[in-house]
Design a protein around this motif. Structure first.
Motif, short mmCIF file in Angstrom:
data_model
loop_
_atom_site.label_atom_id
_atom_site.label_comp_id
_atom_site.label_asym_id
_atom_site.label_seq_id
_atom_site.Cartn_x
_atom_site.Cartn_y
_atom_site.Cartn_z
N THR A 44 0.81 -1.22 0.00
CA THR A 44 0.00 0.00 0.00
C THR A 44 0.84 1.27 0.00
O THR A 44 0.28 2.37 0.02
CB THR A 44 -0.89 0.01 1.26
OG1 THR A 44 -0.05 -0.12 2.42
CG2 THR A 44 -1.88 -1.15 1.23
N ARG A 45 2.14 1.12 -0.04
CA ARG A 45 3.01 2.29 0.09
C ARG A 45 3.28 2.94 -1.26
O ARG A 45 2.91 2.40 -2.31
CB ARG A 45 4.31 1.90 0.79
CG ARG A 45 4.04 1.31 2.17
CD ARG A 45 5.14 1.52 3.14
NE ARG A 45 4.70 1.21 4.50
CZ ARG A 45 5.36 1.53 5.59
NH1 ARG A 45 6.52 2.19 5.50
NH2 ARG A 45 4.88 1.24 6.78
N SER A 46 3.92 4.08 -1.21
CA SER A 46 4.19 4.86 -2.43
C SER A 46 5.68 5.08 -2.59
O SER A 46 6.46 4.94 -1.64
CB SER A 46 3.48 6.21 -2.35
OG SER A 46 2.09 6.04 -2.18
N ALA A 47 6.06 5.44 -3.81
CA ALA A 47 7.47 5.71 -4.10
C ALA A 47 8.00 6.79 -3.17
O ALA A 47 7.35 7.82 -2.95
CB ALA A 47 7.63 6.14 -5.55
N GLY A 48 9.17 6.54 -2.62
CA GLY A 48 9.80 7.49 -1.72
C GLY A 48 9.56 7.19 -0.25
O GLY A 48 10.32 7.67 0.60
N GLN A 49 8.51 6.41 0.06
CA GLN A 49 8.29 6.02 1.45
C GLN A 49 9.29 4.95 1.87
O GLN A 49 9.88 4.26 1.03
CB GLN A 49 6.86 5.50 1.65
CG GLN A 49 5.78 6.56 1.58
CD GLN A 49 4.42 5.98 1.92
OE1 GLN A 49 3.95 5.05 1.27
NE2 GLN A 49 3.80 6.52 2.95
N ALA A 50 9.45 4.80 3.17
CA ALA A 50 10.33 3.76 3.68
C ALA A 50 9.64 2.40 3.59
O ALA A 50 8.44 2.29 3.86
CB ALA A 50 10.71 4.05 5.13
N PRO A 51 10.35 1.35 3.21
CA PRO A 51 9.76 0.01 3.22
C PRO A 51 9.40 -0.41 4.64
O PRO A 51 9.93 0.13 5.62
CB PRO A 51 10.86 -0.88 2.65
CG PRO A 51 11.82 0.05 1.98
CD PRO A 51 11.73 1.34 2.73
N VAL A 52 8.48 -1.35 4.77
CA VAL A 52 8.07 -1.79 6.11
C VAL A 52 9.18 -2.58 6.80
O VAL A 52 9.16 -2.69 8.03
CB VAL A 52 6.79 -2.64 6.05
CG1 VAL A 52 5.62 -1.81 5.55
CG2 VAL A 52 6.98 -3.89 5.20
N TRP A 53 10.12 -3.14 6.03
CA TRP A 53 11.24 -3.87 6.61
C TRP A 53 12.56 -3.29 6.14
O TRP A 53 12.72 -2.94 4.98
CB TRP A 53 11.23 -5.34 6.20
CG TRP A 53 10.12 -6.17 6.74
CD1 TRP A 53 9.33 -5.92 7.81
CD2 TRP A 53 9.68 -7.43 6.21
NE1 TRP A 53 8.42 -6.91 7.99
CE2 TRP A 53 8.60 -7.87 7.03
CE3 TRP A 53 10.07 -8.22 5.14
CZ2 TRP A 53 7.93 -9.07 6.80
CZ3 TRP A 53 9.41 -9.42 4.91
CH2 TRP A 53 8.35 -9.84 5.73
N SER A 54 13.51 -3.21 7.06
CA SER A 54 14.89 -2.91 6.71
C SER A 54 15.59 -4.19 6.27
O SER A 54 15.04 -5.30 6.42
CB SER A 54 15.62 -2.32 7.92
OG SER A 54 15.73 -3.31 8.95
N ASP A 55 16.79 -4.07 5.77
CA ASP A 55 17.55 -5.27 5.39
C ASP A 55 17.79 -6.17 6.60
O ASP A 55 17.73 -7.41 6.48
CB ASP A 55 18.88 -4.89 4.75
CG ASP A 55 18.76 -4.55 3.28
OD1 ASP A 55 17.74 -4.94 2.66
OD2 ASP A 55 19.67 -3.91 2.74
N ALA A 56 18.04 -5.57 7.75
CA ALA A 56 18.26 -6.37 8.95
C ALA A 56 16.99 -7.13 9.33
O ALA A 56 17.04 -8.29 9.76
CB ALA A 56 18.70 -5.48 10.11
N GLN A 57 15.85 -6.48 9.17
CA GLN A 57 14.59 -7.16 9.47
C GLN A 57 14.30 -8.27 8.46
O GLN A 57 13.75 -9.31 8.82
CB GLN A 57 13.45 -6.15 9.52
CG GLN A 57 13.51 -5.24 10.75
CD GLN A 57 12.48 -4.13 10.69
OE1 GLN A 57 12.29 -3.50 9.64
NE2 GLN A 57 11.83 -3.88 11.82
N ILE A 58 14.66 -8.04 7.20
CA ILE A 58 14.51 -9.11 6.21
C ILE A 58 15.35 -10.32 6.61
O ILE A 58 14.90 -11.47 6.50
CB ILE A 58 14.90 -8.60 4.81
CG1 ILE A 58 13.83 -7.64 4.28
CG2 ILE A 58 15.10 -9.76 3.84
CD1 ILE A 58 14.17 -7.00 2.96
N ASP A 59 16.55 -10.07 7.12
CA ASP A 59 17.39 -11.18 7.59
C ASP A 59 16.71 -11.92 8.74
O ASP A 59 16.81 -13.15 8.84
CB ASP A 59 18.75 -10.66 8.03
CG ASP A 59 19.62 -10.21 6.86
OD1 ASP A 59 19.34 -10.64 5.72
OD2 ASP A 59 20.56 -9.43 7.09
N ASP A 60 16.01 -11.19 9.62
CA ASP A 60 15.27 -11.83 10.70
C ASP A 60 14.16 -12.71 10.16
O ASP A 60 13.94 -13.84 10.64
CB ASP A 60 14.67 -10.78 11.64
CG ASP A 60 15.71 -10.02 12.43
OD1 ASP A 60 16.88 -10.48 12.49
OD2 ASP A 60 15.38 -8.94 12.98
#
Length: 409
Positions: A377-393
């Motif tokens: 539901t997000r738009s270009a320029g917004q922060a993703p719901v997960w960071s790379d560290a959270q993706i690793d989790d």
């Protein structure tokens, strides 16, 4: 332009639970299955591994559905080749046969008064069936396709397959089980072979071992690490990854362990894959429920671009993801999932300063892509719901779904 609610209606949940309970209980699949299998299943095992049943003499079911890789593809090829000379490529990535087989409900679709209208928020998508497009209601029906498909085992028809089967080392065993004159009726022999394959897939414990550490965790026999617990929380967070909305991760009402799919269909807008030979034709589009392999629901344009939600068990062992095999690492697949809309230029081509999102569907069908369920539901320029560290989790959690006999990449 909206296509599904984030969770099924209560009545649909009950229906799916009853289907799961009835089929799972009948087959003893709520937990581990006894190792003994029927005579039909034993024949199915031999058929499954027999390359002589193909036009090439080399390709078997196990060639693409390798038991050493959780009955999934043995490598990262986007699609695999078959046919007489093993040179005719398929159209879609090979799915795993492990777990997706034992509690899948039959194909169903909600009533829509105007099939030209898009599914709106709160509408229910279709569900069930086998295959990426759900066009097979039974395992027997599903088995017929690869046995005859020109780009798979490539038998010209049931008669040719029956002739090959009659020459197999286990042909006499087949006669003992299905009748001394079964090969005199090729259509019946073909049907019995499909029945045997279905029994093998349903009865053999290697198709549903429930031996992952997450299974042990659900049964109180193991614990998760701090990183794995963080990943599970991110997986469940309805305002974050919202993964459990489509990939339920809790025990069923009958105590059965989850298969990590709601059996429903979703349009994610996966980028076009240049590795697919079919995509060399710019006019070719794999539209999921609308073809090219399924055509009966094509008039309902709101279904175009929808593919069945796969289960996630043993996902940590895979090297090819999504229906078109566009991604080859789990991390990349998850990055796409959470950055599809915040960083579209990372995934889609740009022309004249404009990013062509959802480029693997014709323009008129791109309105079917899910843009109503988090994190889509997000738009270009917004922060993703997960960071790379959270993706690793999250990856750490997903790797707990790996069965003991399957190796992480």
């Amino acid at each position: 332009m909206m296509r599904r609610s984030s969770s099924p209606r209560t009545t649909d949940r009950v229906l799916l639970a009853l289907l799961a309970l009835g089929i799972g209980a009948a087959l003893g699949l709520a937990g581990h299955v006894d190792a003994a299998v029927s005579a039909q299943a034993e024949l199915g095992r031999q058929i499954f591994f027999d390359g002589s049943l193909s036009a090439s003499g080399q390709l078997s079911c196990a060639s693409c559905h390798d038991p050493a890789h959780a009955y999934g593809p043995p490598d990262g090829a986007a699609v695999r080749g078959g046919g007489v000379n093993l040179e005719q490529p398929g159209l879609r990535a090979v799915p795993s046969l492990r777990y997706v087989l034992n509690r899948t409900p039959v194909w169903s679709k909600p009533f829509i008064s105007n099939p030209a209208e898009r599914l709106l928020e709160g509408d229910e998508p279709p569900a069930g069936g086998f295959g990426w497009d759900g066009r097979f209601d039974t395992l027997e029906a599903q088995a017929a396709f690869p046995l005859l498909a020109p780009n798979e085992l490539a038998n010209s028809g049931p008669e040719e397959f029956a002739r090959r089967l009659a020459a197999a080392p286990y042909a006499e065993q087949f006669r003992r089980v299905f009748g001394a004159t079964v090969f005199e009726r090729p259509l019946e022999a073909f049907a019995r072979a499909r029945e045997a394959l279905a029994r093998f897939e349903l009865e053999d414990p290697s198709f549903h071992p429930y031996s992952s550490r997450y299974d042990d965790y659900l049964d109180g026999r193991a614990s998760l690490s701090a990183q794995e617990r963080r990943g599970l929380a991110l997986f469940d967070d309805v305002q974050g990854g919202n993964c459990a909305a489509c990939h339920p991760d809790r025990k069923g009402a009958d105590g059965s362990h989850p298969l990590f799919t709601d059996y429903q269909f979703e349009a994610l807008g996966v980028p076009r894959n240049p590795q697919l030979p079919a995509n060399a034709d710019p006019n070719f589009h794999d539209e999921g429920l609308c073809g090219p392999l399924r055509t009966d629901v094509a008039p309902q344009k709101n279904y175009c671009g929808l593919f069945k939600t796969p289960g996630l068990r043993n996902v940590g062992t895979r090297r090819v993801f999504f229906h078109n095999g566009r991604f080859h690492t789990l991390k990349e697949a998850l990055q796409f999932y959470v950055r599809r809309d915040t960083h579209p230029s990372q995934w889609y081509p740009a022309a004249g300063g404009t990013v062509a999102k959802f480029d693997d569907l014709p323009g008129e069908e791109r309105g079917n892509i899910d843009v109503i369920d988090a994190p889509l539901t997000r738009s270009a320029g917004q922060a993703p719901v997960w960071s790379d560290a959270q993706i690793d989790d999250v990856i750490a959690f997903l790797e707990t779904l790996t069965d003991r006999d399957a190796q992480l990449r």
